[in-house]
Design a protein around this motif. Structure first.
Motif, PDB file in Angstrom:
ATOM      1  N   LYS A  81       1.416  -1.142  -0.147  1.00  0.00           N
ATOM      2  CA  LYS A  81       0.129   0.874  -0.450  1.00  0.00           C
ATOM      3  C   LYS A  81       0.966   1.008   0.012  1.00  0.00           C
ATOM      4  O   LYS A  81       0.343   2.169  -1.114  1.00  0.00           O
ATOM      5  CB  LYS A  81      -0.797  -0.159   1.396  1.00  0.00           C
ATOM      6  N   LYS A  82       2.279   1.461   0.460  1.00  0.00           N
ATOM      7  CA  LYS A  82       2.728   2.194   0.683  1.00  0.00           C
ATOM      8  C   LYS A  82       3.522   3.057  -0.973  1.00  0.00           C
ATOM      9  O   LYS A  82       3.982   3.765  -1.164  1.00  0.00           O
ATOM     10  CB  LYS A  82       4.111   2.153   1.860  1.00  0.00           C
ATOM     11  N   LYS A  84       2.320   1.423  -3.482  1.00  0.00           N
ATOM     12  CA  LYS A  84       1.217   2.323  -4.436  1.00  0.00           C
ATOM     13  C   LYS A  84       0.855   2.939  -4.157  1.00  0.00           C
ATOM     14  O   LYS A  84       0.626   4.890  -4.714  1.00  0.00           O
ATOM     15  CB  LYS A  84      -0.029   1.234  -4.231  1.00  0.00           C
ATOM     16  N   PHE A  85       0.943   4.219  -2.838  1.00  0.00           N
ATOM     17  CA  PHE A  85       0.094   5.033  -2.304  1.00  0.00           C
ATOM     18  C   PHE A  85       1.202   6.451  -2.589  1.00  0.00           C
ATOM     19  O   PHE A  85       1.263   7.530  -3.141  1.00  0.00           O
ATOM     20  CB  PHE A  85       0.299   5.684  -0.478  1.00  0.00           C
ATOM     21  N   LYS A  86       3.016   6.448  -2.746  1.00  0.00           N
ATOM     22  CA  LYS A  86       3.890   6.477  -3.313  1.00  0.00           C
ATOM     23  C   LYS A  86       3.815   7.259  -4.888  1.00  0.00           C
ATOM     24  O   LYS A  86       4.435   7.887  -5.261  1.00  0.00           O
ATOM     25  CB  LYS A  86       5.135   6.052  -3.040  1.00  0.00           C
ATOM     26  N   GLU A  87       3.294   5.736  -5.293  1.00  0.00           N
ATOM     27  CA  GLU A  87       3.338   5.909  -7.553  1.00  0.00           C
ATOM     28  C   GLU A  87       2.224   7.209  -7.239  1.00  0.00           C
ATOM     29  O   GLU A  87       2.907   7.960  -8.411  1.00  0.00           O
ATOM     30  CB  GLU A  87       3.276   4.458  -7.681  1.00  0.00           C
ATOM     31  N   GLU A  88       0.841   6.768  -7.072  1.00  0.00           N
ATOM     32  CA  GLU A  88      -0.014   7.752  -6.834  1.00  0.00           C
ATOM     33  C   GLU A  88       0.219   9.098  -6.549  1.00  0.00           C
ATOM     34  O   GLU A  88       0.076  10.461  -7.560  1.00  0.00           O
ATOM     35  CB  GLU A  88      -1.490   7.039  -6.595  1.00  0.00           C
ATOM     36  N   GLY A  89       0.733   8.953  -5.420  1.00  0.00           N
ATOM     37  CA  GLY A  89       1.424  10.961  -5.112  1.00  0.00           C
ATOM     38  C   GLY A  89       2.530  11.154  -6.023  1.00  0.00           C
ATOM     39  O   GLY A  89       2.556  12.288  -6.196  1.00  0.00           O
ATOM     40  N   SER A 125      -7.192   6.612  -1.546  1.00  0.00           N
ATOM     41  CA  SER A 125      -6.887   5.359  -1.783  1.00  0.00           C
ATOM     42  C   SER A 125      -5.645   4.309  -1.187  1.00  0.00           C
ATOM     43  O   SER A 125      -5.212   3.570  -0.943  1.00  0.00           O
ATOM     44  CB  SER A 125      -5.598   5.548  -3.439  1.00  0.00           C
ATOM     45  N   GLY A 126      -4.741   5.278   0.071  1.00  0.00           N
ATOM     46  CA  GLY A 126      -3.955   5.114   0.987  1.00  0.00           C
ATOM     47  C   GLY A 126      -4.993   5.090   2.078  1.00  0.00           C
ATOM     48  O   GLY A 126      -4.360   3.881   2.862  1.00  0.00           O
ATOM     49  N   PHE A 127      -5.798   5.706   2.768  1.00  0.00           N
ATOM     50  CA  PHE A 127      -6.414   5.932   4.304  1.00  0.00           C
ATOM     51  C   PHE A 127      -7.831   5.792   4.372  1.00  0.00           C
ATOM     52  O   PHE A 127      -8.525   5.572   4.578  1.00  0.00           O
ATOM     53  CB  PHE A 127      -5.854   7.026   5.093  1.00  0.00           C
ATOM     54  N   GLY A 128      -8.515   5.624   2.770  1.00  0.00           N
ATOM     55  CA  GLY A 128      -9.692   4.961   3.059  1.00  0.00           C
ATOM     56  C   GLY A 128     -10.728   6.834   2.909  1.00  0.00           C
ATOM     57  O   GLY A 128     -10.453   7.352   2.844  1.00  0.00           O
ATOM     58  N   ASP A 129     -12.597   6.275   2.521  1.00  0.00           N
ATOM     59  CA  ASP A 129     -12.672   7.360   2.768  1.00  0.00           C
ATOM     60  C   ASP A 129     -12.892   7.365   3.847  1.00  0.00           C
ATOM     61  O   ASP A 129     -13.913   6.911   4.778  1.00  0.00           O
ATOM     62  CB  ASP A 129     -14.029   7.072   1.046  1.00  0.00           C
ATOM     63  N   ASN A 130     -12.955   8.726   4.345  1.00  0.00           N
ATOM     64  CA  ASN A 130     -13.012   9.349   5.947  1.00  0.00           C
ATOM     65  C   ASN A 130     -13.118  10.635   5.578  1.00  0.00           C
ATOM     66  O   ASN A 130     -12.737  11.047   5.554  1.00  0.00           O
ATOM     67  CB  ASN A 130     -12.239   8.030   6.618  1.00  0.00           C
TER      68      ASN A 130
END
Length: 149
Positions: A81-82, A84-89, A125-130
């Motif tokens: 997840k890290k 993927k999150f970094k790539e999307e960042g 995408s990283g931390f959820g819909d909250n």
């Protein structure tokens, strides 16, 4: 006859001197042109280098703004997840740079929802819909706006 030989010899010498003078002049002009081209190439490289430096600085500034306040929650993500999150960042940074370079006013005033949605999608995408993702997206947007507008 003797006078004609002397004149002929003088003409030959003059022609040789003129030719040598012309060749030297041509060589000097070519050297000057080469030096000018070299200066122009150097200036172009400096300009390109300056643009690259500005672009790199802008990327870093945006990255710093995106990272601010996320460390604690980011550290809780698993390795996949890290990544993927970094790539999307990284993609988000490129999008933001493009949007800012294209039209800052459009990005932050006329159509802020475009950049805000991109930031929100990245955080979700990283931390959820909250509420955290929504609140953090607004904070990031405001920080970007303050920095680049």
């Amino acid at each position: 006859m003797e006078i004609e030989k002397i004149k002929s010899q003088e003409n030959i010498e003059n022609n040789f001197e003129n030719r040598e003078f012309k060749e030297n002049k041509k060589e000097r002009l070519e050297n000057n042109e080469f030096k000018e081209n070299k200066k122009e190439d150097f200036k172009k490289k400096e300009i390109i280098s300056l643009k690259d430096k500005i672009s790199i600085e802008k990327h870093e500034e945006i990255n710093d703004i995106l990272e601010y306040g996320l460390l604690e929650n980011y550290s809780k993500l698993n390795k996949e997840k890290k990544e993927k999150f970094k790539e999307e960042g990284e993609e988000l940074i490129l999008d933001i740079v493009f949007m800012i370079d294209k039209d800052r006013e459009e990005t932050f005033i006329k159509s802020p929802e475009k950049i805000l949605d991109k930031i929100k999608k990245w955080l979700i995408s990283g931390f959820g819909d909250n509420p955290y993702s929504i609140q953090q997206s607004k904070i990031i947007f405001d920080n970007l706006k303050n920095k680049f507008l």
